[in-house]
Design an enzyme around this catalytic site. Sequence first.
Site, PDB file in Angstrom:
ATOM      1  N   GLN A  81       0.846  -1.201   0.000  1.00  0.00           N
ATOM      2  CA  GLN A  81       0.000   0.000   0.000  1.00  0.00           C
ATOM      3  C   GLN A  81       0.884   1.254   0.000  1.00  0.00           C
ATOM      4  O   GLN A  81       0.376   2.369  -0.136  1.00  0.00           O
ATOM      5  CB  GLN A  81      -0.898   0.014   1.233  1.00  0.00           C
ATOM      6  CG  GLN A  81      -1.797  -1.195   1.356  1.00  0.00           C
ATOM      7  CD  GLN A  81      -2.472  -1.261   2.715  1.00  0.00           C
ATOM      8  OE1 GLN A  81      -3.493  -0.615   2.958  1.00  0.00           O
ATOM      9  NE2 GLN A  81      -1.893  -2.031   3.614  1.00  0.00           N
ATOM     10  N   HIS A 105      -1.321   1.640  -4.371  1.00  0.00           N
ATOM     11  CA  HIS A 105      -1.798   3.024  -4.270  1.00  0.00           C
ATOM     12  C   HIS A 105      -0.888   4.008  -4.985  1.00  0.00           C
ATOM     13  O   HIS A 105      -0.933   5.203  -4.717  1.00  0.00           O
ATOM     14  CB  HIS A 105      -1.949   3.405  -2.787  1.00  0.00           C
ATOM     15  CG  HIS A 105      -3.058   2.634  -2.126  1.00  0.00           C
ATOM     16  ND1 HIS A 105      -3.110   2.407  -0.777  1.00  0.00           N
ATOM     17  CD2 HIS A 105      -4.133   1.998  -2.641  1.00  0.00           C
ATOM     18  CE1 HIS A 105      -4.187   1.692  -0.487  1.00  0.00           C
ATOM     19  NE2 HIS A 105      -4.818   1.426  -1.607  1.00  0.00           N
TER      20      HIS A 105
HETATM   21  C1  BV8 Z   1     -12.036   2.937  -3.290  1.00  0.00           C
HETATM   22  C2  BV8 Z   1      -2.247   6.657  -0.979  1.00  0.00           C
HETATM   23  C3  BV8 Z   1     -13.952   2.864  -4.639  1.00  0.00           C
HETATM   24  C4  BV8 Z   1      -2.193   8.136  -0.927  1.00  0.00           C
HETATM   25  C5  BV8 Z   1      -3.983   5.842   0.529  1.00  0.00           C
HETATM   26  C6  BV8 Z   1     -15.013  -0.901   1.286  1.00  0.00           C
HETATM   27  C7  BV8 Z   1     -14.623  -1.265  -0.006  1.00  0.00           C
HETATM   28  C8  BV8 Z   1     -14.033  -0.322  -0.850  1.00  0.00           C
HETATM   29  C9  BV8 Z   1     -13.784   0.986  -0.392  1.00  0.00           C
HETATM   30  C10 BV8 Z   1     -14.166   1.338   0.877  1.00  0.00           C
HETATM   31  C11 BV8 Z   1     -14.768   0.407   1.717  1.00  0.00           C
HETATM   32  N1  BV8 Z   1     -15.015   1.042   2.888  1.00  0.00           N
HETATM   33  C12 BV8 Z   1     -14.574   2.317   2.827  1.00  0.00           C
HETATM   34  C13 BV8 Z   1     -14.065   2.534   1.613  1.00  0.00           C
HETATM   35  C14 BV8 Z   1     -13.503   3.794   1.146  1.00  0.00           C
HETATM   36  C15 BV8 Z   1     -12.006   3.935   1.434  1.00  0.00           C
HETATM   37  C16 BV8 Z   1     -11.606   3.354   2.760  1.00  0.00           C
HETATM   38  O1  BV8 Z   1     -11.169   2.215   2.839  1.00  0.00           O
HETATM   39  N2  BV8 Z   1     -11.738   4.154   3.815  1.00  0.00           N
HETATM   40  C17 BV8 Z   1     -11.330   3.722   5.119  1.00  0.00           C
HETATM   41  C18 BV8 Z   1     -10.711   4.909   5.860  1.00  0.00           C
HETATM   42  C19 BV8 Z   1     -12.521   3.151   5.845  1.00  0.00           C
HETATM   43  N3  BV8 Z   1     -11.253   3.340   0.368  1.00  0.00           N
HETATM   44  C20 BV8 Z   1     -11.021   4.073  -0.726  1.00  0.00           C
HETATM   45  O2  BV8 Z   1     -11.431   5.202  -0.895  1.00  0.00           O
HETATM   46  C21 BV8 Z   1     -10.208   3.390  -1.817  1.00  0.00           C
HETATM   47  N4  BV8 Z   1     -10.901   3.569  -3.055  1.00  0.00           N
HETATM   48  O3  BV8 Z   1     -12.478   2.123  -2.562  1.00  0.00           O
HETATM   49  O4  BV8 Z   1     -12.654   3.369  -4.417  1.00  0.00           O
HETATM   50  C22 BV8 Z   1     -14.316   3.278  -6.013  1.00  0.00           C
HETATM   51  C23 BV8 Z   1     -14.665   2.308  -6.939  1.00  0.00           C
HETATM   52  C24 BV8 Z   1     -15.055   2.708  -8.222  1.00  0.00           C
HETATM   53  C25 BV8 Z   1     -15.043   4.070  -8.562  1.00  0.00           C
HETATM   54  C26 BV8 Z   1     -14.676   5.030  -7.630  1.00  0.00           C
HETATM   55  C27 BV8 Z   1     -14.305   4.643  -6.344  1.00  0.00           C
HETATM   56  C28 BV8 Z   1      -8.854   4.057  -1.987  1.00  0.00           C
HETATM   57  C29 BV8 Z   1      -8.040   3.939  -0.738  1.00  0.00           C
HETATM   58  C30 BV8 Z   1      -6.608   4.420  -1.009  1.00  0.00           C
HETATM   59  C31 BV8 Z   1      -6.307   5.672  -0.229  1.00  0.00           C
HETATM   60  N5  BV8 Z   1      -4.901   6.021  -0.390  1.00  0.00           N
HETATM   61  N6  BV8 Z   1      -2.704   6.124   0.313  1.00  0.00           N
HETATM   62  C32 BV8 Z   1      -1.070   8.644  -0.043  1.00  0.00           C
HETATM   63  O5  BV8 Z   1      -0.282   7.859   0.504  1.00  0.00           O
HETATM   64  O6  BV8 Z   1      -0.974   9.875   0.074  1.00  0.00           O
HETATM   65  S1  BV8 Z   1      -4.421   5.192   2.013  1.00  0.00           S
HETATM   66  C33 BV8 Z   1      -3.115   4.969   3.088  1.00  0.00           C
HETATM   67  O7  BV8 Z   1      -3.660   4.502   4.308  1.00  0.00           O
HETATM   68  C34 BV8 Z   1      -2.160   3.865   2.722  1.00  0.00           C
HETATM   69  O8  BV8 Z   1      -1.907   3.778   1.357  1.00  0.00           O
HETATM   70  C35 BV8 Z   1      -2.789   2.610   3.227  1.00  0.00           C
HETATM   71  O9  BV8 Z   1      -3.563   1.972   2.255  1.00  0.00           O
HETATM   72  C36 BV8 Z   1      -3.762   3.098   4.229  1.00  0.00           C
HETATM   73  C37 BV8 Z   1      -3.512   2.443   5.562  1.00  0.00           C
HETATM   74  O10 BV8 Z   1      -2.282   2.835   5.975  1.00  0.00           O
HETATM   75  P1  BV8 Z   1      -1.218   1.780   6.541  1.00  0.00           P
HETATM   76  O11 BV8 Z   1      -0.264   1.515   5.453  1.00  0.00           O
HETATM   77  O12 BV8 Z   1      -1.870   0.619   7.164  1.00  0.00           O
HETATM   78  O13 BV8 Z   1      -0.544   2.726   7.614  1.00  0.00           O
HETATM   79  P2  BV8 Z   1      -1.148   3.148   9.035  1.00  0.00           P
HETATM   80  O14 BV8 Z   1      -0.372   4.334   9.497  1.00  0.00           O
HETATM   81  O15 BV8 Z   1      -2.636   3.202   8.993  1.00  0.00           O
HETATM   82  O16 BV8 Z   1      -0.754   1.908   9.946  1.00  0.00           O
HETATM   83  C38 BV8 Z   1       0.612   1.588  10.144  1.00  0.00           C
HETATM   84  C39 BV8 Z   1       0.646   0.246  10.848  1.00  0.00           C
HETATM   85  O17 BV8 Z   1       2.001  -0.146  11.027  1.00  0.00           O
HETATM   86  C40 BV8 Z   1       0.016   0.298  12.216  1.00  0.00           C
HETATM   87  O18 BV8 Z   1      -0.790  -0.855  12.399  1.00  0.00           O
HETATM   88  C41 BV8 Z   1       1.225   0.259  13.174  1.00  0.00           C
HETATM   89  O19 BV8 Z   1       0.914  -0.421  14.382  1.00  0.00           O
HETATM   90  C42 BV8 Z   1       2.203  -0.535  12.377  1.00  0.00           C
HETATM   91  N7  BV8 Z   1       3.614  -0.263  12.658  1.00  0.00           N
HETATM   92  C43 BV8 Z   1       4.181   0.922  13.002  1.00  0.00           C
HETATM   93  N8  BV8 Z   1       5.512   0.766  13.124  1.00  0.00           N
HETATM   94  C44 BV8 Z   1       5.785  -0.541  12.850  1.00  0.00           C
HETATM   95  C45 BV8 Z   1       4.570  -1.197  12.550  1.00  0.00           C
HETATM   96  N9  BV8 Z   1       4.506  -2.504  12.224  1.00  0.00           N
HETATM   97  C46 BV8 Z   1       5.674  -3.194  12.192  1.00  0.00           C
HETATM   98  N10 BV8 Z   1       6.881  -2.631  12.448  1.00  0.00           N
HETATM   99  C47 BV8 Z   1       6.970  -1.329  12.793  1.00  0.00           C
HETATM  100  N11 BV8 Z   1       8.176  -0.784  13.071  1.00  0.00           N
END
Ligand code: BV8
Length: 244
Positions: A81, A105
């Site tokens: 991602q 992404h």
């Molecule tokens: C879409 C790029 C539809 C940009 C990002 C159900 C089905 C489909 C869609 C949805 C759905 N429900 C809701 C949706 C809509 C939405 C969504 O999911 N919303 C969420 C908030 C509920 N999804 C979308 O909008 C997607 N599009 O579905 O389109 C569609 C279809 C047809 C026509 C039109 C539309 C698009 C989603 C993509 C968004 N873009 N990034 C940028 O980077 O600027 S999202 C971004 O956050 C990331 O790319 C990643 O995907 C996402 C989650 O982030 P993580 O990578 O998990 O990072 P995070 O900080 O959250 O967590 C870090 C983890 O690491 C933690 O758990 C932490 O504990 C751990 N960690 C920390 N340090 C360590 C560690 N682990 C190990 N070692 C360490 N040292």
Amino acid sequence: MLTGAGVSAESGVPTFRGPGGLWRSYRPEDLASPEAFASDPVLVWRWYSWRRDLVSRCVPNAAHEAIAAWSRRTSTPVITQNVDGLHSLALGRPGDPDVDPIELHGSLFGVRCTACRDEKEDRTLELVPDGADRNPESLPRCECGGLLRPAVVWFGEALDEAKLARCHEIVAGCSVCLVVGTSSLVYPAAGLPKVAQATGATIIEVNVTETPLTPISDKSLRGPASSVIPALLDDGNTSKGQGS
Ligand code: BV8
Ligand code: ZN
């Protein structure tokens, strides 16, 4: 294998939601959505410029290196991602579809023209300084004059269908699905391990905290990716099976 921002945390790339995360002071929808870009392209470009500048000085950590070696050994591409390009840097062999990471992404260093849709990688782009004036004319432009945007997938935007289909094919055919450093909150990426599990795969999660995936994981290893992953992959615990 599916990775998230946590795999790059120890390379100095801020995660989205963790302590000090990118989205501490802004909501994702304020910065990573077409609506945000339409209403304040300067703010969005300042955020991406700041990230590009920061990430361009980060290097792959031991987790990226171990994953790259595993990916070569098993000829299995990593599904990520992340938009930071660190998996590609660790692989050091761009252009091989069998191992090139699938960047679901997009890439921080990619730009796309909002007018002619031309898309390319451009690491030399003039950054938009934090104090940039609010005039959109100062923003990066395409040769056609159209406003450039980061070539990433924003909230509410569809993912590349071919990439998503390839990911489904990979996870549906794997016996082990390793999920590293993701909060498992954002779909459809977060749904991929469930596809793997539905087709009989073992889910192994590596994270420093619990996530919504933890309860359905067969194994949830608690610890930083840069120490857990080398130990896991270098021992060949999962490289013998058809991992993903
Ligand atoms: C879409 C790029 C539809 C940009 C990002 C159900 C089905 C489909 C869609 C949805 C759905 N429900 C809701 C949706 C809509 C939405 C969504 O999911 N919303 C969420 C908030 C509920 N999804 C979308 O909008 C997607 N599009 O579905 O389109 C569609 C279809 C047809 C026509 C039109 C539309 C698009 C989603 C993509 C968004 N873009 N990034 C940028 O980077 O600027 S999202 C971004 O956050 C990331 O790319 C990643 O995907 C996402 C989650 O982030 P993580 O990578 O998990 O990072 P995070 O900080 O959250 O967590 C870090 C983890 O690491 C933690 O758990 C932490 O504990 C751990 N960690 C920390 N340090 C360590 C560690 N682990 C190990 N070692 C360490 N040292
Ligand atoms: Zn153009």
